[in-house]
Design a protein around this motif. Structure first.
Motif, PDB file in Angstrom:
ATOM      1  N   THR A  81       0.856  -1.190   0.000  1.00 13.96           N
ATOM      2  CA  THR A  81       0.000   0.000   0.000  1.00 13.96           C
ATOM      3  C   THR A  81       0.892   1.241   0.000  1.00 13.96           C
ATOM      4  O   THR A  81       2.095   1.158   0.284  1.00 13.96           O
ATOM      5  CB  THR A  81      -0.912   0.043   1.250  1.00 13.96           C
ATOM      6  N   PRO A  82       0.319   2.418  -0.261  1.00 12.61           N
ATOM      7  CA  PRO A  82       1.134   3.644  -0.195  1.00 12.61           C
ATOM      8  C   PRO A  82       1.368   4.149   1.219  1.00 12.61           C
ATOM      9  O   PRO A  82       2.084   5.132   1.408  1.00 12.61           O
ATOM     10  CB  PRO A  82       0.302   4.643  -1.005  1.00 12.61           C
ATOM     11  N   VAL A  83       0.772   3.511   2.234  1.00 11.36           N
ATOM     12  CA  VAL A  83       0.904   3.981   3.618  1.00 11.36           C
ATOM     13  C   VAL A  83       2.267   3.566   4.171  1.00 11.36           C
ATOM     14  O   VAL A  83       2.587   2.375   4.195  1.00 11.36           O
ATOM     15  CB  VAL A  83      -0.223   3.417   4.500  1.00 11.36           C
ATOM     16  N   PRO A  84       3.080   4.516   4.623  1.00 10.70           N
ATOM     17  CA  PRO A  84       4.402   4.160   5.147  1.00 10.70           C
ATOM     18  C   PRO A  84       4.326   3.570   6.551  1.00 10.70           C
ATOM     19  O   PRO A  84       3.342   3.755   7.274  1.00 10.70           O
ATOM     20  CB  PRO A  84       5.160   5.491   5.156  1.00 10.70           C
ATOM     21  N   LEU A  85       5.402   2.873   6.918  1.00 11.11           N
ATOM     22  CA  LEU A  85       5.527   2.231   8.224  1.00 11.11           C
ATOM     23  C   LEU A  85       6.568   2.964   9.066  1.00 11.11           C
ATOM     24  O   LEU A  85       7.676   3.244   8.597  1.00 11.11           O
ATOM     25  CB  LEU A  85       5.961   0.776   8.057  1.00 11.11           C
ATOM     26  N   GLY A  86       6.210   3.252  10.303  1.00 18.54           N
ATOM     27  CA  GLY A  86       7.177   3.718  11.284  1.00 18.54           C
ATOM     28  C   GLY A  86       7.340   2.671  12.363  1.00 18.54           C
ATOM     29  O   GLY A  86       6.438   1.864  12.590  1.00 18.54           O
ATOM     30  N   VAL A  87       8.482   2.671  13.029  1.00 14.80           N
ATOM     31  CA  VAL A  87       8.752   1.690  14.078  1.00 14.80           C
ATOM     32  C   VAL A  87       9.287   2.400  15.313  1.00 14.80           C
ATOM     33  O   VAL A  87      10.299   3.119  15.239  1.00 14.80           O
ATOM     34  CB  VAL A  87       9.756   0.616  13.610  1.00 14.80           C
ATOM     35  N   VAL A  88       8.588   2.202  16.431  1.00 14.59           N
ATOM     36  CA  VAL A  88       9.088   2.624  17.744  1.00 14.59           C
ATOM     37  C   VAL A  88       9.455   1.335  18.460  1.00 14.59           C
ATOM     38  O   VAL A  88       8.603   0.617  18.970  1.00 14.59           O
ATOM     39  CB  VAL A  88       8.020   3.422  18.516  1.00 14.59           C
ATOM     40  N   ALA A  89      10.745   1.012  18.457  1.00  9.13           N
ATOM     41  CA  ALA A  89      11.222  -0.301  18.918  1.00  9.13           C
ATOM     42  C   ALA A  89      11.222  -0.362  20.438  1.00  9.13           C
ATOM     43  O   ALA A  89      12.003   0.320  21.095  1.00  9.13           O
ATOM     44  CB  ALA A  89      12.619  -0.567  18.381  1.00  9.13           C
ATOM     45  N   GLY A  91      10.519  -3.683  22.055  1.00 13.01           N
ATOM     46  CA  GLY A  91      10.385  -5.091  22.384  1.00 13.01           C
ATOM     47  C   GLY A  91      11.628  -5.647  23.055  1.00 13.01           C
ATOM     48  O   GLY A  91      12.455  -4.907  23.593  1.00 13.01           O
ATOM     49  N   THR A  92      11.750  -6.961  22.969  1.00 11.83           N
ATOM     50  CA  THR A  92      12.908  -7.636  23.576  1.00 11.83           C
ATOM     51  C   THR A  92      14.066  -7.752  22.595  1.00 11.83           C
ATOM     52  O   THR A  92      15.201  -7.448  22.931  1.00 11.83           O
ATOM     53  CB  THR A  92      12.496  -9.035  24.067  1.00 11.83           C
ATOM     54  N   GLY A  93      13.768  -8.180  21.356  1.00 11.48           N
ATOM     55  CA  GLY A  93      14.833  -8.392  20.380  1.00 11.48           C
ATOM     56  C   GLY A  93      15.109  -7.189  19.504  1.00 11.48           C
ATOM     57  O   GLY A  93      16.248  -6.763  19.325  1.00 11.48           O
ATOM     58  N   ASN A  94      14.053  -6.610  18.904  1.00 10.89           N
ATOM     59  CA  ASN A  94      14.162  -5.414  18.056  1.00 10.89           C
ATOM     60  C   ASN A  94      15.138  -5.593  16.897  1.00 10.89           C
ATOM     61  O   ASN A  94      15.850  -4.661  16.528  1.00 10.89           O
ATOM     62  CB  ASN A  94      14.559  -4.192  18.902  1.00 10.89           C
ATOM     63  N   ASP A  95      15.155  -6.784  16.303  1.00 13.34           N
ATOM     64  CA  ASP A  95      16.111  -7.039  15.227  1.00 13.34           C
ATOM     65  C   ASP A  95      15.837  -6.189  13.992  1.00 13.34           C
ATOM     66  O   ASP A  95      16.777  -5.729  13.334  1.00 13.34           O
ATOM     67  CB  ASP A  95      16.088  -8.523  14.858  1.00 13.34           C
ATOM     68  N   PHE A  96      14.575  -5.988  13.666  1.00 16.29           N
ATOM     69  CA  PHE A  96      14.263  -5.196  12.481  1.00 16.29           C
ATOM     70  C   PHE A  96      14.746  -3.760  12.649  1.00 16.29           C
ATOM     71  O   PHE A  96      15.375  -3.193  11.752  1.00 16.29           O
ATOM     72  CB  PHE A  96      12.765  -5.225  12.197  1.00 16.29           C
ATOM     73  N   ALA A  97      14.460  -3.152  13.791  1.00 15.60           N
ATOM     74  CA  ALA A  97      14.876  -1.766  14.027  1.00 15.60           C
ATOM     75  C   ALA A  97      16.395  -1.636  13.978  1.00 15.60           C
ATOM     76  O   ALA A  97      16.930  -0.684  13.404  1.00 15.60           O
ATOM     77  CB  ALA A  97      14.339  -1.276  15.364  1.00 15.60           C
ATOM     78  N   ARG A  98      17.091  -2.581  14.580  1.00 16.66           N
ATOM     79  CA  ARG A  98      18.559  -2.518  14.566  1.00 16.66           C
ATOM     80  C   ARG A  98      19.099  -2.611  13.145  1.00 16.66           C
ATOM     81  O   ARG A  98      20.012  -1.874  12.755  1.00 16.66           O
ATOM     82  CB  ARG A  98      19.142  -3.643  15.428  1.00 16.66           C
ATOM     83  N   ALA A  99      18.544  -3.532  12.355  1.00 13.47           N
ATOM     84  CA  ALA A  99      19.020  -3.699  10.985  1.00 13.47           C
ATOM     85  C   ALA A  99      18.777  -2.447  10.153  1.00 13.47           C
ATOM     86  O   ALA A  99      19.569  -2.111   9.273  1.00 13.47           O
ATOM     87  CB  ALA A  99      18.339  -4.905  10.337  1.00 13.47           C
ATOM     88  N   ALA A 100      17.673  -1.753  10.444  1.00  8.96           N
ATOM     89  CA  ALA A 100      17.333  -0.556   9.683  1.00  8.96           C
ATOM     90  C   ALA A 100      18.002   0.702  10.215  1.00  8.96           C
ATOM     91  O   ALA A 100      17.832   1.785   9.637  1.00  8.96           O
ATOM     92  CB  ALA A 100      15.812  -0.361   9.699  1.00  8.96           C
ATOM     93  N   GLY A 101      18.746   0.590  11.309  1.00 12.99           N
ATOM     94  CA  GLY A 101      19.415   1.749  11.877  1.00 12.99           C
ATOM     95  C   GLY A 101      18.475   2.697  12.606  1.00 12.99           C
ATOM     96  O   GLY A 101      18.739   3.905  12.698  1.00 12.99           O
ATOM     97  N   LEU A 102      17.383   2.154  13.158  1.00 17.47           N
ATOM     98  CA  LEU A 102      16.403   2.970  13.878  1.00 17.47           C
ATOM     99  C   LEU A 102      16.714   2.991  15.372  1.00 17.47           C
ATOM    100  O   LEU A 102      17.367   2.082  15.887  1.00 17.47           O
ATOM    101  CB  LEU A 102      14.998   2.398  13.656  1.00 17.47           C
ATOM    102  N   PRO A 103      16.230   3.997  16.089  1.00 16.23           N
ATOM    103  CA  PRO A 103      16.443   4.031  17.544  1.00 16.23           C
ATOM    104  C   PRO A 103      15.808   2.819  18.219  1.00 16.23           C
ATOM    105  O   PRO A 103      14.748   2.343  17.812  1.00 16.23           O
ATOM    106  CB  PRO A 103      15.735   5.319  17.985  1.00 16.23           C
ATOM    107  N   VAL A 104      16.468   2.316  19.242  1.00 17.16           N
ATOM    108  CA  VAL A 104      15.972   1.177  20.007  1.00 17.16           C
ATOM    109  C   VAL A 104      15.772   1.618  21.456  1.00 17.16           C
ATOM    110  O   VAL A 104      16.685   2.168  22.076  1.00 17.16           O
ATOM    111  CB  VAL A 104      16.947  -0.014  19.927  1.00 17.16           C
ATOM    112  N   ARG A 105      14.561   1.402  21.970  1.00 17.00           N
ATOM    113  CA  ARG A 105      14.201   1.755  23.348  1.00 17.00           C
ATOM    114  C   ARG A 105      14.446   3.234  23.649  1.00 17.00           C
ATOM    115  O   ARG A 105      14.862   3.600  24.745  1.00 17.00           O
ATOM    116  CB  ARG A 105      14.912   0.856  24.351  1.00 17.00           C
ATOM    117  N   ASP A 106      14.208   4.053  22.641  1.00 14.74           N
ATOM    118  CA  ASP A 106      14.257   5.507  22.804  1.00 14.74           C
ATOM    119  C   ASP A 106      13.060   6.060  22.028  1.00 14.74           C
ATOM    120  O   ASP A 106      13.192   6.581  20.921  1.00 14.74           O
ATOM    121  CB  ASP A 106      15.561   6.070  22.255  1.00 14.74           C
TER     122      ASP A 106
END
Length: 301
Positions: A81-89, A91-106
């Motif tokens: 879809t054209p709707v973008p995804l944001g991630v506020v990591a 969780g426990t593992g947060n592998d997707f956020a880490r791989a994408a270079g996103l903030p983790v637990r912030d």
């Protein structure tokens, strides 16, 4: 671009961190001028239905607040879809956020980054995998690793991550090579024996185990990591190297880069993004640029 966006929240993620993370993320987004509504994810089926309703209703973004399981659920609503995804990591593992270079637990930092991306580039296209009609962002596990997941989820005691330590020891005691049938892209079906076969859209699973260390989310290909037959002592020796990604140089490990893979093995369940996909056989295909991800670095692993 609409200023109405949706927070998709798992209150139980990271032992309650999901609920706590939603508030500072929402404050950061509202401070940037966005109108924020919240969809709770206590029940997966009901939460996904509501997320799909928000996407169909024209929300400006779907923001997953939680761990990789919550991201996986959000992907089923926004992929294609054209709707973008944001991630506020949160969780426990947060592998997707880490791989994408996103903030983790912030969560406040994640909210600010998402707001800047919505006002700026609108998100960066990234690839997903798809197997059995389900999208996944990180790694599809099959073999020793998926059996540990199976056993860990059956255990009622101990609780938390200790369950998986117990499951790991039990599966080590039962370690045997697994006969697979594997087809890479449209090549011939091969019969192999392996300890595990991991299909990586991105690099890691299990909270930082870089099983497909060189996988990227923007190249239209999977990295397939095959760990061949090995003894318990070899597996225990190689296992710590997975966190650094240096296991790829071990003689028992081979890597293939393909757009499609079919896997068949008796008695195995495929797991992806920490969630069960179903029993093998499974065919996984890459879906290039399947979703626009907000706030990513220029290149994502």
């Amino acid at each position: 671009m609409t200023s109405d966006i949706t927070l998709f929240v798992n209150p139980a993620a990271g032992r309650g961190r999901g609920a706590a993370a939603a508030q500072p993320a929402a404050r950061a987004l509202r401070a940037a001028g966005f109108s924020v509504r919240t969809v709770l994810g206590e029940n997966a089926a009901e939460a996904l239905r509501r997320a799909r309703e928000a996407v169909a209703g024209g929300t400006g973004a779907l923001i997953a607040v939680g761990g990789d399981g919550m991201v996986s659920l959000a992907l089923q609503a926004v992929a294609g879809t054209p709707v973008p995804l944001g991630v506020v990591a949160a969780g426990t593992g947060n592998d997707f956020a880490r791989a994408a270079g996103l903030p983790v637990r912030d969560p406040a930092a994640a909210g600010r980054l998402i707001a800047r991306s919505l006002k700026g580039d609108g998100g960066r296209p990234v690839d997903l995998g798809r197997a059995g009609g389900t999208y996944f962002a990180t790694v599809l596990a099959s073999g020793f690793d998926s059996r540990v997941n199976d056993r860990g989820n059956r255990l009622r005691f101990p609780t938390g991550r200790l369950r998986y330590d117990v499951a790991l020891l039990a599966e080590l005691a039962a370690l045997r090579p697994i006969p697979y049938r594997i087809r890479l892209d449209d090549g011939p079906e091969q019969e192999i024996e392996a300890t595990l076969v991991a299909v990586g859209n991105s690099s890691s699973y299990g909270g930082g185990m870089r099983i497909c260390a060189d996988a990227r989310m923007d190249d239209g290909l999977f990295d397939i990591t095959v760990v061949g037959p090995c003894s318990r002592s070899t597996l225990l020796k190689v296992f710590p190297r997975v966190y650094r990604g240096t296991h790829l140089g071990h003689p028992a490990v081979t890597v293939h880069r393909v757009a499609k893979v079919s896997l068949s093995a008796a008695g195995l369940t495929g797991w992806a993004d920490g969630e069960p996909l179903g029993p093998l056989p499974l065919t996984a295909e890459t879906v290039p640029e399947a979703v626009r991800l907000l706030g990513t670095a220029e290149k994502a692993a």
